[in-house]
Design a protein around this motif. Structure first.
Motif, mmCIF file in Angstrom:
data_model
loop_
_atom_site.group_PDB
_atom_site.id
_atom_site.type_symbol
_atom_site.label_atom_id
_atom_site.label_comp_id
_atom_site.label_asym_id
_atom_site.label_seq_id
_atom_site.Cartn_x
_atom_site.Cartn_y
_atom_site.Cartn_z
ATOM 1 N N ARG A 187 4.921 -10.811 -8.002
ATOM 2 C CA ARG A 187 4.364 -9.584 -7.444
ATOM 3 C C ARG A 187 5.385 -8.444 -7.524
ATOM 4 N NH1 ARG A 187 0.111 -7.765 -4.121
ATOM 5 N NH2 ARG A 187 0.292 -5.487 -4.269
ATOM 6 N N ASP A 247 4.708 -5.116 -9.554
ATOM 7 C CA ASP A 247 4.747 -3.856 -8.809
ATOM 8 C C ASP A 247 5.712 -2.865 -9.455
ATOM 9 O OD1 ASP A 247 2.860 -4.603 -6.995
ATOM 10 O OD2 ASP A 247 4.236 -4.845 -5.295
ATOM 11 N N ASP A 289 4.644 0.858 -10.818
ATOM 12 C CA ASP A 289 5.338 2.096 -10.446
ATOM 13 C C ASP A 289 5.881 2.811 -11.674
ATOM 14 O OD1 ASP A 289 4.824 1.571 -7.797
ATOM 15 O OD2 ASP A 289 6.798 0.696 -7.384
ATOM 16 N N ILE A 306 -2.060 -8.414 -11.283
ATOM 17 C CA ILE A 306 -1.825 -8.561 -9.841
ATOM 18 C C ILE A 306 -3.036 -9.195 -9.171
ATOM 19 C CG2 ILE A 306 -1.526 -7.275 -7.682
ATOM 20 C CD1 ILE A 306 0.224 -5.301 -9.202
#
Length: 513
Positions: A431, A435, A439, A493
């Motif tokens: 994760r 992530d 971003d 995800i």
């Protein structure tokens, strides 16, 4: 490109004027030059008349013709095109003709393009240009060894070819290449969309590329051209043929930098990379080649060296009048724009670059660097994200990024002892990696001043400035790739067993840019 002088110190009227004054060529000799007293001093034309290979091109002539005041000689010269000159000098009968293309600037003459003069079938030879009408470094420098030396240690082939044509331009009609140079002036380095390379755009125009890595590439390329300009005198001294023909014309004195840059870009837009030839012949200027020929990413036809000529065998049928296209190599749209001033919406070779670097502050940096090397990766690794294969690109990045997230020393030793790209993957680590990618892609997208929707609205405007149009086409395609990467990462995800799990802390996460 420069002052175009004829004998008896007469000048060809040239329309392009520069605020930079051309310095008078010095008649002082350097240590390795011949005695100046044995040569007459050449007369120079007024600095206000120097021209470039991409000059505004015949605006004055056009006005005279429109007003009906052009002399018979001037009108005949207008009809003396490059193809006629080539036929007079050995070009055999061919199956092409030159037609007028668009010009988005009223003061610029229409560009030319090569079209089929009759119906063609795949496998037909459209034309065969004899080597006597092809410009290569072997011809320019007069010595294959010198050509290889210079292009290996000092200059690019483009810089050498540009310098040669600039010298030839100074000879005016006395140059054998005058009709070809005249055609290059007409084209102004404009590609098939009649747009110049961003290397010749103003600062305000370069802002059309804000957010795109291409803007940085343009600035970097411009700096490279400047460095090559500073090496021109070396070429002049080492190239015996140029030295003997122009014993007083030191390049950096004869040609201001801006003039050289314009000539360089013009040559860049039309140079052909020939295969299976010597190094001194691999980069060639073929008068019927680009930019008269249009580039197409999905085309297979290439200009090919055969015996004593360069020929084009078409790869598809053409009807009489159709523009003929050739392959431009596996170049992404950023390179097509910089080199040729256009973007191909159907470019199967289009791609973006993502760079990932292991954190040098990580206490386990050296171990991670070794693990990366064992799996064919570097401490600073480049990933190519190809259009239409964004998910595959993200999957390719994951093992490298996971390596950066390993924090436990025992886990690192396990990685080093493994036989493949194996990292312990926990839900929270995966994760965290995903992530970080989310971003990163969001940040890249936010760097553009417009959205995809706004780009579409701009391109729907028929009156949009041509440079802004091609720049918008490029950034729109880049955003599509980034957006697809973002969506692929978000989907991953959601595919996690528990996609709500909190990411693991990563004080030494890899750096993405």
């Amino acid at each position: 490109m420069d002052v175009a002088c004829l004998q008896q110190a007469k000048c060809i009227p040239l329309p392009f004027h520069s605020s930079t004054r051309l310095p008078r060529v010095s008649v002082l000799v350097r240590n390795n030059r011949r005695n100046a007293s044995s040569y007459p001093v050449k007369n120079l034309c007024s600095a206000s008349n120097f021209d470039t290979l991409v000059a505004a091109g015949s605006i004055r002539e056009d006005k005279k013709l429109k007003a009906g005041i052009g002399s018979k000689k001037e009108q005949e010269e207008q009809q003396w095109d490059v193809k006629s000159w080539m036929h007079r000098n050995g070009l055999p009968p061919c199956k092409i003709l030159l037609k007028d293309g668009p010009s988005h600037v009223p003061n610029h003459r229409p560009i030319h393009y090569v079209a089929a003069s009759e119906d063609l079938q795949a496998g037909d030879i459209a034309f065969s240009v004899p080597n006597s009408l092809v410009v290569t470094l072997e011809r320019v420098l007069g010595n294959e060894t010198v050509a290889e030396l210079l292009t290996t240690n000092k200059l690019s082939e483009l810089a050498c070819l540009a310098l040669y044509l600039m010298y030839e331009k100074k000879q005016g009609k006395n140059s054998f290449w005058y009709p070809y140079i005249r055609e290059l002036d007409r084209q102004r380095g404009r590609g098939q969309l009649a747009v110049e390379s961003p290397l010749l755009w103003s600062k305000a125009e370069l802002n059309y590329l804000t957010g795109s890595p291409t803007k940085g590439e343009v600035l970097e390329r411009a700096e490279g051209i400047k460095r090559e300009y500073n090496e021109l005198d070396t070429v002049w001294f080492m190239a015996g043929s140029l030295f003997q023909q122009y014993p007083y014309d030191i390049p950096t004195e004869a040609f201001p930098f801006e003039i050289f840059k314009q000539a360089f870009v013009a040559v860049q837009s039309c140079v052909v990379h020939l295969q299976k030839v010597s190094l001194a012949r691999r980069f060639a200027l073929v008068p019927l080649g680009p930019p008269l020929l249009s580039y197409r990413s999905n085309c297979k036809a290439m200009l090919t060296a055969v015996d004593d000529a360069v020929q084009l065998v078409v790869d598809r049928p053409y009807e009489a009048g159709d523009p003929i296209v050739v392959w431009c190599g596996p170049q992404p749209n950023s390179k097509l724009l910089i080199n040729y001033g256009f973007v191909d919406e159907d470019n199967a070779h289009d791609r973006l670059v993502v760079e990932a670097a292991l954190n040098i502050e990580d206490p386990q940096y050296q171990d991670k660097r070794l693990a990366a090397q064992r799996n064919g990766k570097l401490s600073l690794q480049t990933f190519h994200v190809h259009a239409g294969k964004e998910r595959e690109a993200v999957l390719d990045m994951l093992p490298y990024l996971r390596l950066g997230y390993v924090s436990d020393a025992s886990e690192m030793q396990s990685v080093l002892s493994s036989q493949g790209p194996i990292c312990p993957v926990s839900p929270c680590m995966e994760r965290a990696v995903l992530d970080q990618l989310v971003d990163f892609f969001k940040t890249r997208l936010a760097g553009y001043p417009t959205t995809l929707i706004e780009d579409e609205a701009l391109l729907a405007d028929y009156n949009l400035d041509p440079k802004k149009r091609v720049a918008t086409q490029l950034v729109r395609l880049e955003k599509r790739i980034l957006d697809a990467c973002l969506q692929a990462t978000v989907d991953m995800i959601h595919e996690l067993p528990d996609h709500s799990v909190s990411p693991c802390p990563a004080p030494y996460a890899p750096i993405l840019k």
